[in-house]
Design a protein around this motif. Structure first.
Motif, PDB file in Angstrom:
ATOM      1  N   ALA A   1     -11.690  -4.602   1.737  1.00 20.41           N
ATOM      2  CA  ALA A   1     -13.084  -5.108   1.706  1.00 20.41           C
ATOM      3  C   ALA A   1     -13.453  -5.629   3.092  1.00 20.41           C
ATOM      4  O   ALA A   1     -13.880  -6.773   3.254  1.00 20.41           O
ATOM      5  CB  ALA A   1     -13.228  -6.198   0.650  1.00 20.41           C
ATOM      6  N   CYS A   2     -13.267  -4.771   4.070  1.00 20.76           N
ATOM      7  CA  CYS A   2     -13.468  -5.173   5.466  1.00 20.76           C
ATOM      8  C   CYS A   2     -14.822  -4.729   6.013  1.00 20.76           C
ATOM      9  O   CYS A   2     -15.210  -5.138   7.095  1.00 20.76           O
ATOM     10  CB  CYS A   2     -12.388  -4.545   6.336  1.00 20.76           C
ATOM     11  N   ALA A   3     -15.506  -3.872   5.289  1.00 19.61           N
ATOM     12  CA  ALA A   3     -16.580  -3.114   5.944  1.00 19.61           C
ATOM     13  C   ALA A   3     -17.911  -3.854   6.081  1.00 19.61           C
ATOM     14  O   ALA A   3     -18.342  -4.584   5.192  1.00 19.61           O
ATOM     15  CB  ALA A   3     -16.795  -1.798   5.192  1.00 19.61           C
TER      16      ALA A   3
ATOM     17  N   ALA B   1      -3.831  -2.618  10.679  1.00 15.23           N
ATOM     18  CA  ALA B   1      -4.719  -2.589   9.509  1.00 15.23           C
ATOM     19  C   ALA B   1      -5.980  -3.412   9.749  1.00 15.23           C
ATOM     20  O   ALA B   1      -5.953  -4.404  10.473  1.00 15.23           O
ATOM     21  CB  ALA B   1      -3.983  -3.134   8.289  1.00 15.23           C
ATOM     22  N   CYS B   2      -7.045  -2.998   9.114  1.00 20.27           N
ATOM     23  CA  CYS B   2      -8.262  -3.819   9.087  1.00 20.27           C
ATOM     24  C   CYS B   2      -8.047  -4.976   8.107  1.00 20.27           C
ATOM     25  O   CYS B   2      -7.076  -4.994   7.348  1.00 20.27           O
ATOM     26  CB  CYS B   2      -9.449  -3.006   8.586  1.00 20.27           C
ATOM     27  N   PHE B   3      -8.994  -5.880   8.077  1.00 21.48           N
ATOM     28  CA  PHE B   3      -8.933  -7.009   7.144  1.00 21.48           C
ATOM     29  C   PHE B   3      -8.708  -6.496   5.711  1.00 21.48           C
ATOM     30  O   PHE B   3      -9.432  -5.619   5.234  1.00 21.48           O
ATOM     31  CB  PHE B   3     -10.260  -7.784   7.213  1.00 21.48           C
ATOM     32  N   GLY B   4      -7.690  -7.023   5.055  1.00 22.03           N
ATOM     33  CA  GLY B   4      -7.485  -6.748   3.633  1.00 22.03           C
ATOM     34  C   GLY B   4      -7.012  -5.351   3.295  1.00 22.03           C
ATOM     35  O   GLY B   4      -7.012  -4.982   2.122  1.00 22.03           O
ATOM     36  N   CYS B   5      -6.590  -4.576   4.291  1.00 15.12           N
ATOM     37  CA  CYS B   5      -6.178  -3.188   4.004  1.00 15.12           C
ATOM     38  C   CYS B   5      -4.652  -3.087   3.945  1.00 15.12           C
ATOM     39  O   CYS B   5      -3.982  -3.401   4.930  1.00 15.12           O
ATOM     40  CB  CYS B   5      -6.726  -2.239   5.066  1.00 15.12           C
ATOM     41  N   PRO B   6      -4.107  -2.633   2.833  1.00 15.87           N
ATOM     42  CA  PRO B   6      -2.653  -2.511   2.723  1.00 15.87           C
ATOM     43  C   PRO B   6      -2.113  -1.165   3.205  1.00 15.87           C
ATOM     44  O   PRO B   6      -0.905  -0.926   3.103  1.00 15.87           O
ATOM     45  CB  PRO B   6      -2.435  -2.660   1.211  1.00 15.87           C
ATOM     46  N   PHE B   7      -2.985  -0.282   3.698  1.00 15.20           N
ATOM     47  CA  PHE B   7      -2.540   1.076   4.038  1.00 15.20           C
ATOM     48  C   PHE B   7      -3.257   1.525   5.310  1.00 15.20           C
ATOM     49  O   PHE B   7      -4.216   2.294   5.263  1.00 15.20           O
ATOM     50  CB  PHE B   7      -2.867   2.015   2.871  1.00 15.20           C
ATOM     51  N   PRO B   8      -2.795   1.018   6.476  1.00 11.28           N
ATOM     52  CA  PRO B   8      -3.557   1.247   7.705  1.00 11.28           C
ATOM     53  C   PRO B   8      -3.647   2.707   8.129  1.00 11.28           C
ATOM     54  O   PRO B   8      -2.680   3.452   8.032  1.00 11.28           O
ATOM     55  CB  PRO B   8      -2.787   0.444   8.754  1.00 11.28           C
ATOM     56  N   CYS B   9      -4.830   3.088   8.621  1.00  9.68           N
ATOM     57  CA  CYS B   9      -5.022   4.434   9.171  1.00  9.68           C
ATOM     58  C   CYS B   9      -5.119   4.373  10.684  1.00  9.68           C
ATOM     59  O   CYS B   9      -5.500   5.341  11.319  1.00  9.68           O
ATOM     60  CB  CYS B   9      -6.310   5.052   8.618  1.00  9.68           C
ATOM     61  N   ARG B  10      -4.790   3.211  11.279  1.00  8.44           N
ATOM     62  CA  ARG B  10      -4.956   3.059  12.729  1.00  8.44           C
ATOM     63  C   ARG B  10      -3.591   2.981  13.384  1.00  8.44           C
ATOM     64  O   ARG B  10      -2.765   2.173  12.957  1.00  8.44           O
ATOM     65  CB  ARG B  10      -5.694   1.754  13.032  1.00  8.44           C
TER      66      ARG B  10
ATOM     67  N   ALA C   1     -14.327  12.454   9.428  1.00 10.71           N
ATOM     68  CA  ALA C   1     -15.166  11.299   9.769  1.00 10.71           C
ATOM     69  C   ALA C   1     -15.278  10.373   8.559  1.00 10.71           C
ATOM     70  O   ALA C   1     -15.085  10.799   7.421  1.00 10.71           O
ATOM     71  CB  ALA C   1     -16.556  11.779  10.189  1.00 10.71           C
ATOM     72  N   PHE C   2     -15.606   9.124   8.798  1.00 14.17           N
ATOM     73  CA  PHE C   2     -15.769   8.185   7.674  1.00 14.17           C
ATOM     74  C   PHE C   2     -16.777   8.732   6.672  1.00 14.17           C
ATOM     75  O   PHE C   2     -16.590   8.621   5.466  1.00 14.17           O
ATOM     76  CB  PHE C   2     -16.207   6.810   8.183  1.00 14.17           C
ATOM     77  N   SER C   3     -17.846   9.335   7.181  1.00 10.41           N
ATOM     78  CA  SER C   3     -18.902   9.824   6.280  1.00 10.41           C
ATOM     79  C   SER C   3     -18.448  11.010   5.449  1.00 10.41           C
ATOM     80  O   SER C   3     -19.099  11.376   4.479  1.00 10.41           O
ATOM     81  CB  SER C   3     -20.145  10.207   7.091  1.00 10.41           C
TER      82      SER C   3
ATOM     83  N   LEU D   1     -16.861  -1.969   1.246  1.00 11.60           N
ATOM     84  CA  LEU D   1     -15.514  -1.417   1.093  1.00 11.60           C
ATOM     85  C   LEU D   1     -15.315  -0.250   2.050  1.00 11.60           C
ATOM     86  O   LEU D   1     -16.251   0.540   2.270  1.00 11.60           O
ATOM     87  CB  LEU D   1     -15.311  -0.928  -0.344  1.00 11.60           C
ATOM     88  N   CYS D   2     -14.094  -0.132   2.587  1.00 14.42           N
ATOM     89  CA  CYS D   2     -13.822   0.969   3.517  1.00 14.42           C
ATOM     90  C   CYS D   2     -13.816   2.301   2.769  1.00 14.42           C
ATOM     91  O   CYS D   2     -12.983   2.514   1.871  1.00 14.42           O
ATOM     92  CB  CYS D   2     -12.475   0.759   4.208  1.00 14.42           C
ATOM     93  N   PRO D   3     -14.668   3.238   3.139  1.00 12.61           N
ATOM     94  CA  PRO D   3     -14.719   4.537   2.437  1.00 12.61           C
ATOM     95  C   PRO D   3     -13.427   5.340   2.584  1.00 12.61           C
ATOM     96  O   PRO D   3     -13.047   6.057   1.670  1.00 12.61           O
ATOM     97  CB  PRO D   3     -15.885   5.272   3.108  1.00 12.61           C
TER      98      PRO D   3
HETATM   99  S1  SF4 Z   1      -8.153   2.834   5.747  1.00  8.76           S
HETATM  100 FE1  SF4 Z   1      -8.194   2.504   7.960  1.00  8.76          FE
HETATM  101  S2  SF4 Z   1     -10.349   2.025   8.482  1.00  8.76           S
HETATM  102 FE2  SF4 Z   1     -10.059   1.768   6.266  1.00  8.76          FE
HETATM  103  S3  SF4 Z   1      -9.599  -0.390   5.970  1.00  8.76           S
HETATM  104 FE3  SF4 Z   1      -7.621   0.687   6.123  1.00  8.76          FE
HETATM  105  S4  SF4 Z   1      -7.064   0.588   8.303  1.00  8.76           S
HETATM  106 FE4  SF4 Z   1      -9.244   0.106   8.147  1.00  8.76          FE
END
Ligand code: SF4
Length: 401
Positions: A64-66, A249-258, A353-355, A372-374
């Motif tokens: 719930a970072c978005a 990871a972004c705020f609150g994300c348990p599965f980072p994509c970065r 892309a996110f979209s 919420l992060c898409p």
């Molecule tokens: S999936 Fe990636 S962009 Fe989305 S919240 Fe997690 S780390 Fe951030």
């Protein structure tokens, strides 16, 4: 009000005037329809854009970072919204406003500075001489806090080029629809947020417990965590895996994509010695496109870095070079960046892309407008049933999701 601040600010960039407005008591219960409310407010103002957060932004719900940027126009809704990931959406919300409306254009370059219930435009003409990284550093240094979250532009946006991109705390990947040009034509070099605010919850323990339940249920859906490689074939190649330093990871994300790739020093060393040791990559379309064009992993990271610093969208940049029949390498990219083009915007939703997280653009807008992060929620399935329990415990009432 639960989960929201109940107010927004309107900043007139031309005059510097700032006004604050309250939101109706049922604002949070609007769920994704807060976007319609923001659109209504934009409609009543001349040439305005908004920087906002969703009702669930900064809650305990996974990812719930978005936050988002929003503009009006004739294009489809999914092309008029740009995600804010990392900690930007959360910091924006904790600054005390649910969204900020920016109208008109500033007479001289400067930046939006929002913190602890105060929003203002800070003229800063000297900042134009810097690239996007320098602009972020300048805002943090001027305001005396390294944790300020900064959306910045680079020189490409100063000329309002449609191929410019916004840079989020040094990195790019969110802005594929030219929001940076919106900043540029308003003389807005950056927007910066810092907030220590607190949000009220109706039943904090219940909300926390049901959010935890959600996260546990996601484990089997997420698969093995390997940073960006779990989302991108290009990032799973051996050469890039060798440069992988850490996942972020972004705020609150348990599965980072970065994934942060180190190119200027040993990726296996945790300590960062060099001032610019590498790049935090999550721009899947750019990674995929450059890999398809045959760039080496080090050149790919170098091109991503250079594009971010110039505030240029990397897929548009490399595609423009390739379409002329020229080889794409660091030198040709550098030459195009320095000369400010010409480059053509890709003008389509790019795979990765996110979209493009969801098969249908409506789900992307829906998910993002909730905060919420898409990318995360597309992976676990955007199932509103289990989500509604956690939301109701936060709000103390059913919310139309
Ligand atoms: S999936 Fe990636 S962009 Fe989305 S919240 Fe997690 S780390 Fe951030």
């Amino acid at each position: 009000m639960q989960l929201v601040n109940g107010r927004y600010a309107v900043v007139d960039l031309a005059s510097g005037d700032v006004s604050e407005e309250g939101l109706p008591e049922d604002y949070a219960l609007s769920g994704p329809k807060v976007l319609d409310r923001i659109d209504d407010i934009l409609r009543g103002r001349d040439d305005a854009i908004a920087i906002g957060s969703g009702v669930l932004t900064a809650s305990f719900i996974p990812a719930a970072c978005a936050g988002f940027l929003r503009r009006l126009g004739d294009s489809p809704s999914a092309e008029r919204i740009c995600p804010l990931t990392g900690n930007l959406g959360v910091e924006m919300k904790l600054s005390g406003f649910d969204f900020i409306v920016l109208e008109n254009a500033a007479e001289e370059p400067g930046y939006l500075w929002v913190r602890d219930g105060i929003a203002e435009f800070v003229p800063s003409p000297g900042m134009s001489e810097r690239d996007s990284w320098g602009r972020t550093d300048a805002v943090r240094s001027e305001q005396g806090d390294r944790r300020i979250q900064v959306i910045s532009t680079g020189p490409w946006a100063d000329e309002a080029l449609p191929t410019s991109q916004l840079v989020m705390n040094y990195w790019g990947g969110e802005d594929k629809n030219g929001f940076a040009a919106e900043f540029g034509r308003r003389n807005l070099l950056a927007a910066a947020f810092r907030g220590m605010g607190e949000l009220e919850l109706d039943d904090p323990e219940g909300h926390f417990a049901s959010s935890n339940e959600l996260q546990k249920a996601h484990i089997s859906l997420l698969g093995r965590s390997s940073g960006l490689a779990a989302f991108s074939d290009a990032a799973s190649g051996d050469a890039l895996v060798q440069l992988r330093h850490r996942d972020v990871a972004c705020f609150g994300c348990p599965f980072p994509c970065r994934t942060f790739y180190k190119t200027a020093e040993d990726p296996k060393t945790m300590k960062l010695e060099n001032k610019e040791p590498g790049y935090l990559a999550y721009d899947i379309p750019a990674m995929d496109r450059m890999t398809a064009l045959g760039l080496s992993s080090r050149d790919l990271i170098s091109v991503m870095t250079k594009c971010a610093r110039h505030g240029a969208e990397p897929v548009s940049v490399v595609d423009s070079i390739a379409s002329r029949g020229s080889g794409v390498d660091v030198a040709t990219v550098e030459s195009l960046l320095e000369s400010r083009g010409p480059a053509s915007a890709v003008g389509r939703t790019l795979p990765g892309a996110f979209s493009a997280s969801f098969a249908d653009p409506e789900s992307f807008v829906h998910c993002l407008s909730l905060g919420l992060c898409p990318r995360y929620w597309a992976r676990v399935g955007f199932d509103l049933g289990p989500l509604s329990v956690a939301v109701e415990r936060a709000l103390g009432a059913a919310c139309q999701l």
